[in-house]
Every structure is written in C-alpha cells, then in structure tokens.
Enzyme design. Structure first.
Site, PDB file in Angstrom:
ATOM      1  N   THR A 161      -9.072  -5.106  13.907  1.00  0.00           N
ATOM      2  CA  THR A 161      -7.991  -5.562  13.008  1.00  0.00           C
ATOM      3  C   THR A 161      -6.644  -5.051  13.513  1.00  0.00           C
ATOM      4  O   THR A 161      -5.637  -5.753  13.422  1.00  0.00           O
ATOM      5  CB  THR A 161      -8.197  -5.092  11.551  1.00  0.00           C
ATOM      6  OG1 THR A 161      -8.100  -3.655  11.463  1.00  0.00           O
ATOM      7  CG2 THR A 161      -9.529  -5.550  10.984  1.00  0.00           C
ATOM      8  N   LYS A 162      -6.640  -3.835  14.050  1.00  0.00           N
ATOM      9  CA  LYS A 162      -5.364  -3.264  14.495  1.00  0.00           C
ATOM     10  C   LYS A 162      -4.898  -3.891  15.816  1.00  0.00           C
ATOM     11  O   LYS A 162      -3.704  -4.018  16.062  1.00  0.00           O
ATOM     12  CB  LYS A 162      -5.487  -1.735  14.597  1.00  0.00           C
ATOM     13  CG  LYS A 162      -5.710  -1.048  13.231  1.00  0.00           C
ATOM     14  CD  LYS A 162      -4.556  -1.305  12.271  1.00  0.00           C
ATOM     15  CE  LYS A 162      -4.712  -0.568  10.949  1.00  0.00           C
ATOM     16  NZ  LYS A 162      -3.581  -0.802  10.027  1.00  0.00           N
ATOM     17  N   TYR A 187     -12.234  -1.640  12.473  1.00  0.00           N
ATOM     18  CA  TYR A 187     -10.849  -1.198  12.250  1.00  0.00           C
ATOM     19  C   TYR A 187      -9.991  -1.479  13.481  1.00  0.00           C
ATOM     20  O   TYR A 187      -8.895  -2.037  13.396  1.00  0.00           O
ATOM     21  CB  TYR A 187     -10.873   0.299  11.934  1.00  0.00           C
ATOM     22  CG  TYR A 187      -9.512   0.924  11.698  1.00  0.00           C
ATOM     23  CD1 TYR A 187      -8.849   0.749  10.493  1.00  0.00           C
ATOM     24  CD2 TYR A 187      -8.904   1.708  12.686  1.00  0.00           C
ATOM     25  CE1 TYR A 187      -7.604   1.339  10.269  1.00  0.00           C
ATOM     26  CE2 TYR A 187      -7.673   2.297  12.471  1.00  0.00           C
ATOM     27  CZ  TYR A 187      -7.031   2.117  11.266  1.00  0.00           C
ATOM     28  OH  TYR A 187      -5.799   2.705  11.044  1.00  0.00           O
ATOM     29  N   SER A 201      -2.031   0.839  14.867  1.00  0.00           N
ATOM     30  CA  SER A 201      -2.646   2.150  15.118  1.00  0.00           C
ATOM     31  C   SER A 201      -2.750   2.326  16.629  1.00  0.00           C
ATOM     32  O   SER A 201      -2.735   1.329  17.368  1.00  0.00           O
ATOM     33  CB  SER A 201      -4.054   2.164  14.505  1.00  0.00           C
ATOM     34  OG  SER A 201      -4.828   3.234  15.025  1.00  0.00           O
ATOM     35  N   ASN A 247       1.941  -2.291   5.479  1.00  0.00           N
ATOM     36  CA  ASN A 247       1.331  -0.970   5.677  1.00  0.00           C
ATOM     37  C   ASN A 247      -0.089  -0.864   5.105  1.00  0.00           C
ATOM     38  O   ASN A 247      -0.893  -0.075   5.601  1.00  0.00           O
ATOM     39  CB  ASN A 247       2.229   0.087   5.014  1.00  0.00           C
ATOM     40  CG  ASN A 247       1.553   1.429   4.896  1.00  0.00           C
ATOM     41  OD1 ASN A 247       1.432   2.167   5.870  1.00  0.00           O
ATOM     42  ND2 ASN A 247       1.071   1.758   3.690  1.00  0.00           N
ATOM     43  N   GLY A 306       0.816  -1.221   0.000  1.00  0.00           N
ATOM     44  CA  GLY A 306       0.000   0.000   0.000  1.00  0.00           C
ATOM     45  C   GLY A 306       0.840   1.258   0.000  1.00  0.00           C
ATOM     46  O   GLY A 306       0.635   2.148   0.832  1.00  0.00           O
ATOM     47  N   ILE A 330      -2.468  10.839  11.607  1.00  0.00           N
ATOM     48  CA  ILE A 330      -1.450  11.235  10.639  1.00  0.00           C
ATOM     49  C   ILE A 330      -2.134  11.858   9.423  1.00  0.00           C
ATOM     50  O   ILE A 330      -3.166  11.354   8.947  1.00  0.00           O
ATOM     51  CB  ILE A 330      -0.599  10.006  10.206  1.00  0.00           C
ATOM     52  CG1 ILE A 330      -0.123   9.211  11.439  1.00  0.00           C
ATOM     53  CG2 ILE A 330       0.588  10.449   9.342  1.00  0.00           C
ATOM     54  CD1 ILE A 330       0.685   9.999  12.465  1.00  0.00           C
ATOM     55  N   SER A 343       1.567   3.597  -2.656  1.00  0.00           N
ATOM     56  CA  SER A 343       1.495   4.633  -3.700  1.00  0.00           C
ATOM     57  C   SER A 343       1.237   6.010  -3.096  1.00  0.00           C
ATOM     58  O   SER A 343       1.383   7.024  -3.766  1.00  0.00           O
ATOM     59  CB  SER A 343       0.398   4.291  -4.711  1.00  0.00           C
ATOM     60  OG  SER A 343      -0.860   4.255  -4.076  1.00  0.00           O
ATOM     61  N   ARG A 344       0.842   6.054  -1.836  1.00  0.00           N
ATOM     62  CA  ARG A 344       0.544   7.351  -1.201  1.00  0.00           C
ATOM     63  C   ARG A 344       0.682   7.218   0.314  1.00  0.00           C
ATOM     64  O   ARG A 344       0.912   6.117   0.845  1.00  0.00           O
ATOM     65  CB  ARG A 344      -0.873   7.799  -1.551  1.00  0.00           C
ATOM     66  CG  ARG A 344      -1.921   6.907  -0.919  1.00  0.00           C
ATOM     67  CD  ARG A 344      -3.333   7.331  -1.266  1.00  0.00           C
ATOM     68  NE  ARG A 344      -4.275   6.704  -0.357  1.00  0.00           N
ATOM     69  CZ  ARG A 344      -5.505   6.335  -0.673  1.00  0.00           C
ATOM     70  NH1 ARG A 344      -5.961   6.538  -1.881  1.00  0.00           N
ATOM     71  NH2 ARG A 344      -6.292   5.784   0.226  1.00  0.00           N
TER      72      ARG A 344
END
Ligand code: NAD
Length: 241
Positions: A154-155, A151, A138, A86, A8, A184, A10-11
């Site tokens: 999962t973290k 979320y 996270s 990531n 992940g 972030i 590209s950004r």
C-alpha cells in the site's frame, strides 16, 4: 484563506500535523475514526490557542463519509486548500497468514482513503487552479519489509499515486508530494514492544526513533514548497541511506 484536512489526526503523526498547521494559520479539520475523546481534546486545545478547528468522524475508506466530511469543512471552514492523507493501518504477519479480508482492508484504508479524499477535494482545487496534497507513505514504500508485505504494497502504491498524480495535476496548479517516515514513536509502532524498539533505535544512525512533530514539520514544508511536486522525502534519522 488556508484550510487543511488531515486524515487520521486524533493522535500520532496526524495530531502533530493538525496542531502545527493550526499554529501556522490553517483552519483545520481533525478527522478520526475512533477515540473521539482524543480528537475533541485536541480540538479544544487548539481552539483555546485561537485556532479555527473542527473535528469530524469519518472512515476514509468510505467515499460517502469522506464526501460528507468535505462538504462540512467547506461550509464551516472554507474549501480545502491542503489535504494531508495521513490515515493508515499496519499489521505484521507472514505472507501466508495475510487473509484476503486483511489485504483488502489495508488497501481500502491506506490507498482507498487517499483516493476518496483526493476525489472529494479535487473539484475545488481544479476550479481554483491551486492546491496542495501531501501523502504519508513510509520507508517501506521505497524498500521491502519482511512480514509487512500488505502494508509495504500500500505504501509503494501511495508513492506511485504521488508521482503520477503530480505529473497529471501540475499543469492545473496543484502540487502532490509525499513524506516517507522511518520508525516514529507513535501507537502504530508500540505493538513492537520496548525491546524491539530499543534495538531499532540502536540501528538508526541518529540513535533514536523519530518524533511525530518531526514528520509534521516536513509535511508543512512540503505543503508550502511552491516549486516542488512529485517528490518523496524520507524522514528517518538516516535509517536507510
Ligand atoms: P497511529 O496509529 O497513531 O495513527 C494512524 C491514525 O489513522 C489513527 O488516528 C487512526 O485512528 C487513523 N485511522 C486508521 N484507520 C482509519 C480510517 N479508516 N479512517 C480514518 N482514520 C483512520 O500511527 P501513526 O504512526 O501516527 O501513523 C500515521 C501515518 O504514518 C500512517 O499512514 C502510517 O502508515 C504512517 N507511518 C508511520 C510510521 C511510524 O513509524 N509510526 C512510519 C511510516 C509511516
């Protein structure tokens, strides 16, 4: 020879990490699932600076696609010595509005992506008796998050994965660590809107959101911390102390 796969990338945090690793002598695979233009732009930019880089589209939740990506890295860059897990997705919903499909997708990408990527790179690391894995969790992997239950689960699981796998792989010379970012400034949090982000910044003792480059720096530090494994390092400007 140092070769990194950053999923992940590209950004956001992934792109900052890919760039920092490339500048620090790693051959890097930029993995992406969308925005091919962004991935190719980063690839070209790093190549211009003399870095050894490829970009590859693969959905990390698809084990066959991840295996194909890792085989390409091995043939074009060398065996993966550093894996940065990531890639991730996040959505905010009240618990009763989380569909079974969303729950599954969140786990397939955020946790399954780690599983698939680790499985693909591990045989070589075991053979070499060396390697480093950095997972991106996270602060919501250490604390509860209202309206982010899926979320957050999962973290939390990524932290469990980090600690358990670190214990299992330490005798094999492979380290597994984790970074737990706070808020972030990336596309992931832009959906919250300017006003909410500004209120969040006011709640952070350091008075601002984090920058992707600051997470990338910690990922590089953990990647190269020779006597550190199984650790979760929070990078959040003092948000949760
Ligand atoms: P982002 O949305 O900019 O980046 C996530 C990247 O993962 C994107 O490039 C996206 O295309 C990619 N991705 C999503 N699904 C994928 C899939 N199935 N296969 C391959 N790539 C996929 O957000 P970011 O903030 O840069 O997030 C990076 C990581 O940091 C995520 O794991 C996120 O959960 C974590 N994180 C972010 C924050 C934050 O405040 N931004 C805080 C804590 C943790």
């Amino acid at each position: 020879m140092k070769t990194a796969l950053v999923t992940g990338s590209s950004r956001g945090i992934g792109a900052a990490t890919a760039a920092l690793l490339a500048e620090n002598g790693y051959s890097v695979c930029i993995n992406y699932i969308e925005r091919r233009d962004k991935a190719e732009e980063l690839e070209a930019c790093l190549r211009c600076r003399g870095c050894s880089v490829i970009s590859h589209m693969a959905d990390v939740s698809d084990p066959d696609a991840v295996n194909a990506m890792v085989r390409r890295i091995e043939s074009e860059l060398g065996n993966v010595t550093l894996l940065v897990n990531n890639a991730g997705i996040g959505e905010q919903h009240q618990f009763q509005d989380i569909s079974p499909e969303l729950w599954k997708r969140m786990f397939d990408v955020n946790l399954g992506g780690c599983f698939n990527s680790i499985r693909a790179v591990l045989p070589h690391m075991l053979h070499e008796h060396s390697g480093s894995i950095v997972n991106v969790s996270s602060i919501w992997g250490n604390h509860g998050a209202s309206c982010e239950v899926a979320y957050s689960c999962t973290k939390h699981a990524i932290i469990g994965l980090t600690r358990s796998l670190a214990a299992e792989l330490a005798p094999s010379g492979i380290r597994v660590n984790c970074v737990a970012p706070g808020v972030i400034d990336t596309d992931m949090v832009k959906v919250l809107g300017e006003e909410t982000l500004s209120m969040l910044a006011d709640d952070i003792p350091m008075g601002r959101l984090g920058r992707p480059e600051e997470i990338a720096r910690m990922i590089l530090n953990l990647a190269e911390a020779e006597y550190t494994t199984g650790q979760v390092v929070t990078v959040d400007g003092g948000f949760i102390i």
